[in-house]
Design an enzyme around this catalytic site. Structure first.
Site, PDB file in Angstrom:
ATOM      1  N   GLU A 184       0.921  -1.348   0.063  1.00 45.14           N
ATOM      2  CA  GLU A 184      -0.052   0.050  -0.076  1.00 45.14           C
ATOM      3  C   GLU A 184       0.958   1.172   0.159  1.00 45.14           C
ATOM      4  O   GLU A 184       0.875   2.016   0.832  1.00 45.14           O
ATOM      5  CB  GLU A 184      -1.112  -0.026   1.258  1.00 45.14           C
ATOM      6  CG  GLU A 184      -2.054  -1.240   1.077  1.00 45.14           C
ATOM      7  CD  GLU A 184      -3.028  -1.122   2.373  1.00 45.14           C
ATOM      8  OE1 GLU A 184      -2.639  -0.330   3.180  1.00 45.14           O
ATOM      9  OE2 GLU A 184      -3.586  -2.079   2.506  1.00 45.14           O
ATOM     10  N   GLU A 378      -5.162  -8.459   1.232  1.00 44.70           N
ATOM     11  CA  GLU A 378      -5.801  -8.113   2.370  1.00 44.70           C
ATOM     12  C   GLU A 378      -7.446  -7.918   2.104  1.00 44.70           C
ATOM     13  O   GLU A 378      -7.669  -7.244   1.248  1.00 44.70           O
ATOM     14  CB  GLU A 378      -5.095  -7.099   3.039  1.00 44.70           C
ATOM     15  CG  GLU A 378      -3.994  -6.924   3.625  1.00 44.70           C
ATOM     16  CD  GLU A 378      -3.322  -5.484   4.051  1.00 44.70           C
ATOM     17  OE1 GLU A 378      -4.422  -4.677   4.450  1.00 44.70           O
ATOM     18  OE2 GLU A 378      -2.397  -5.696   4.236  1.00 44.70           O
TER      19      GLU A 378
HETATM   20  O1  IFM Z   1      -3.867  -2.765   9.212  1.00 45.43           O
HETATM   21  C1  IFM Z   1      -3.757  -2.436   8.196  1.00 45.43           C
HETATM   22  C2  IFM Z   1      -2.620  -3.198   7.341  1.00 45.43           C
HETATM   23  O2  IFM Z   1      -1.351  -2.801   7.820  1.00 45.43           O
HETATM   24  C3  IFM Z   1      -2.468  -2.562   6.020  1.00 45.43           C
HETATM   25  N1  IFM Z   1      -3.948  -2.666   5.202  1.00 45.43           N
HETATM   26  C4  IFM Z   1      -5.073  -2.187   6.013  1.00 45.43           C
HETATM   27  C5  IFM Z   1      -4.947  -2.706   7.169  1.00 45.43           C
HETATM   28  C6  IFM Z   1      -6.252  -2.257   7.962  1.00 45.43           C
HETATM   29  O3  IFM Z   1      -6.296  -0.786   8.452  1.00 45.43           O
END
Ligand code: IFM
Length: 479
Positions: A184, A378
């Site tokens: 990200e 994710e």
């Molecule tokens: O916890 C974070 C993760 O580190 C990166 N993506 C989003 C998640 C939730 O905010």
């Protein structure tokens, strides 16, 4: 490769036809994800240097209740038990990140072999249990020394990142097949340098755009280094969002959505997958920066071949034109645009729940970027859950969230998207950055006082999804 998907029907015990749920393609990867600073703890152990998150979390007012990742889930010491739990749940793959300051405490120079030893042990433990490791090299914990020299706003950090990638690959490349460079970069650049809600806490749009570029350049240089070392799969994980005009019939809202899409999605996807920054976004950035950081040949470096794109998805974005509005704090360059508050059900992060937006996003990336293979690296939801009187954690809302988003993935597969797998965020409750330990994303509950893990109902539900490689049928309405 585009896998075939099915939605099988089955016969219930009594002979009555029962509706079976969607099945995923054979070989679809089921996993869970975490990140180093969020779970490891052992912040000052075995030669680890300080990262920007150590500094940030120690700065009063930056993180809820002054929480830090000093101990977190103590995974550094408990990794073997945690891997055993993953095996019990049937995970095929585990996505973890390597802490750069454990490997090079100063970001450049001497290598700390004790740091590498930890990831060696973790990787071996996973493989011994039949779990495929997926490594992310950078999940936001930049060595503080590099930040002191300008961090991601300077080119040297991108070059240092490639060297760190080389070091990590040399040690683990014989066992790890999938290498993700960044997690990200939108967050590192914009939350870290525009709103300052994340480390290093800078609030300067020009710095945010410089960081975008040097993160992407770092990815390109690291991808080359990994490839040259023999990496089988090279990837990057983005957090693209489906951007919608609040009023689809309003031309001004549609234009606002195009700009936000450019600043959030295309600014990353285009150079990575088409070898050019989008022209409209280059022009837009000129309002904030002279683009002196963009050198001839950089875009080609960023355009290093990718085997798979990681997609992190949580919520959609709705925008409308609002002349005179200041830019949203997290989104530099969005002056004159309003970001709509969530409508309908939200998670504990106040993030709107809309699984159909995930289908649409995956289809769009597939269509616009040459059918690039994707992994959901994710997806998940925070809810304020904890053990009840019976000791269990009955997180039905999380199950509903995951179920909805997996159905959305199945929809995308059915329409031809090359989606290879799904990693739930997160294996366990952990340090949720500026929210500290106040938000719980885990399918395993963590008691931060005792470090006891309790398998939530969502983890048992996920175990069953993995076992059947699909979802349960939805109850049929009485005919
Ligand atoms: O916890 C974070 C993760 O580190 C990166 N993506 C989003 C998640 C939730 O905010």
């Amino acid at each position: 490769m585009t896998a075939t998907v099915s939605s099988q029907s089955a016969t219930a015990a009594g002979g009555a036809p029962a509706e079976a749920g969607p099945r995923f393609p054979e070989g679809f990867v089921w996993g869970a994800a975490t990140a180093a600073y969020q779970i490891e703890g052992a912040a000052a152990e075995d030669g680890r240097g300080p990262s920007i998150w150590d500094t940030f979390s120690r700065t009063p007012g930056r993180v809820v209740a002054g929480h830090t990742g000093d101990i977190a889930c103590d995974h550094y010491h408990r990794y073997a038990d945690d891997v055993a739990l993953m095996a019990e749940l049937g995970l095929a793959s585990y996505r973890y990140s390597i802490s750069w300051p454990r490997i090079q405490p100063d970001g450049t120079g001497p290598v700390n072999t004790r740091g590498l030893d930890f990831y060696d042990r973790l990787t071996d433990e996973l493989l011994a249990k039949g779990i495929d490791p997926v490594v992310t090299l950078y999940h936001w914990d930049l060595p503080q020394t590099l930040q002191d020299r300008g961090g991601w706003t300077v080119r040297e950090t991108a070059e240092a990142f490639a060297e760190y990638a080389r070091i990590a690959f040399r040690r683990l490349g014989d066992r790890v097949q999938t290498w993700t460079t960044l997690n990200e970069p939108w967050c590192s650049a914009y939350l870290g340098h525009a709103s300052g809600r994340h480390a290093p806490g800078v609030t300067d749009p020009a710095a945010a755009f410089a960081a975008v570029h040097h993160l992407l350049l770092g990815h390109g240089l690291a991808a080359r280094a990994l490839r040259a070392g023999g990496a089988e799969q090279v990837s990057i994980t983005l957090n693209p969002t489906a951007v919608y005009p609040a009023d689809p019939d309003s031309l001004a809202d549609v234009e606002a959505a195009q700009l936000v899409d450019g600043l959030h999605n295309r600014i990353f996807l285009d150079p990575l997958l088409r070898g050019r920054y989008p022209v409209d976004i280059i022009e837009h950035m000129r309002h904030f920066t002279d683009l002196a950081w963009l050198r001839d040949g950089d875009e080609q470096l960023i355009n290093a071949p990718l085997d798979v794109l990681g997609v992190n998805f949580y919520q959609p974005t709705y925008v409308s034109a609002q002349p005179g509005a200041p830019a949203a704090a997290d989104s530099p360059g969005t002056e004159g645009i309003a970001f709509r508050d969530p409508l309908g059900p939200v998670t504990d992060m106040n993030w709107q729940i809309e699984p159909a937006a995930l289908t649409r996003l995956l289809e769009r990336i597939h269509r616009d970027y040459h059918g690039i293979p994707m992994l959901i690296t994710e997806n998940g939801a925070a809810y304020p859950d904890g053990p009840g009187a019976d000791g269990g954690v009955h997180d039905l809302d999380r199950i509903a969230y995951l179920d909805g988003h997996l159905r959305a993935c199945h929809e995308a597969l059915s329409s031809g998207v090359d989606l290879r797998g799904y990693f739930v965020w997160s294996l366990m409750d952990n340090f949720e950055w500026a929210e500290g330990y106040a938000k719980r994303f885990g399918i395993v509950h963590v008691d931060y006082t005792t470090q006891t893990r309790v398998v939530k109902d969502s983890a048992r539900w996920y175990q069953e999804v993995i076992r059947r490689n699909g979802l349960a049928g939805r109850a049929r309405a009485e005919e």
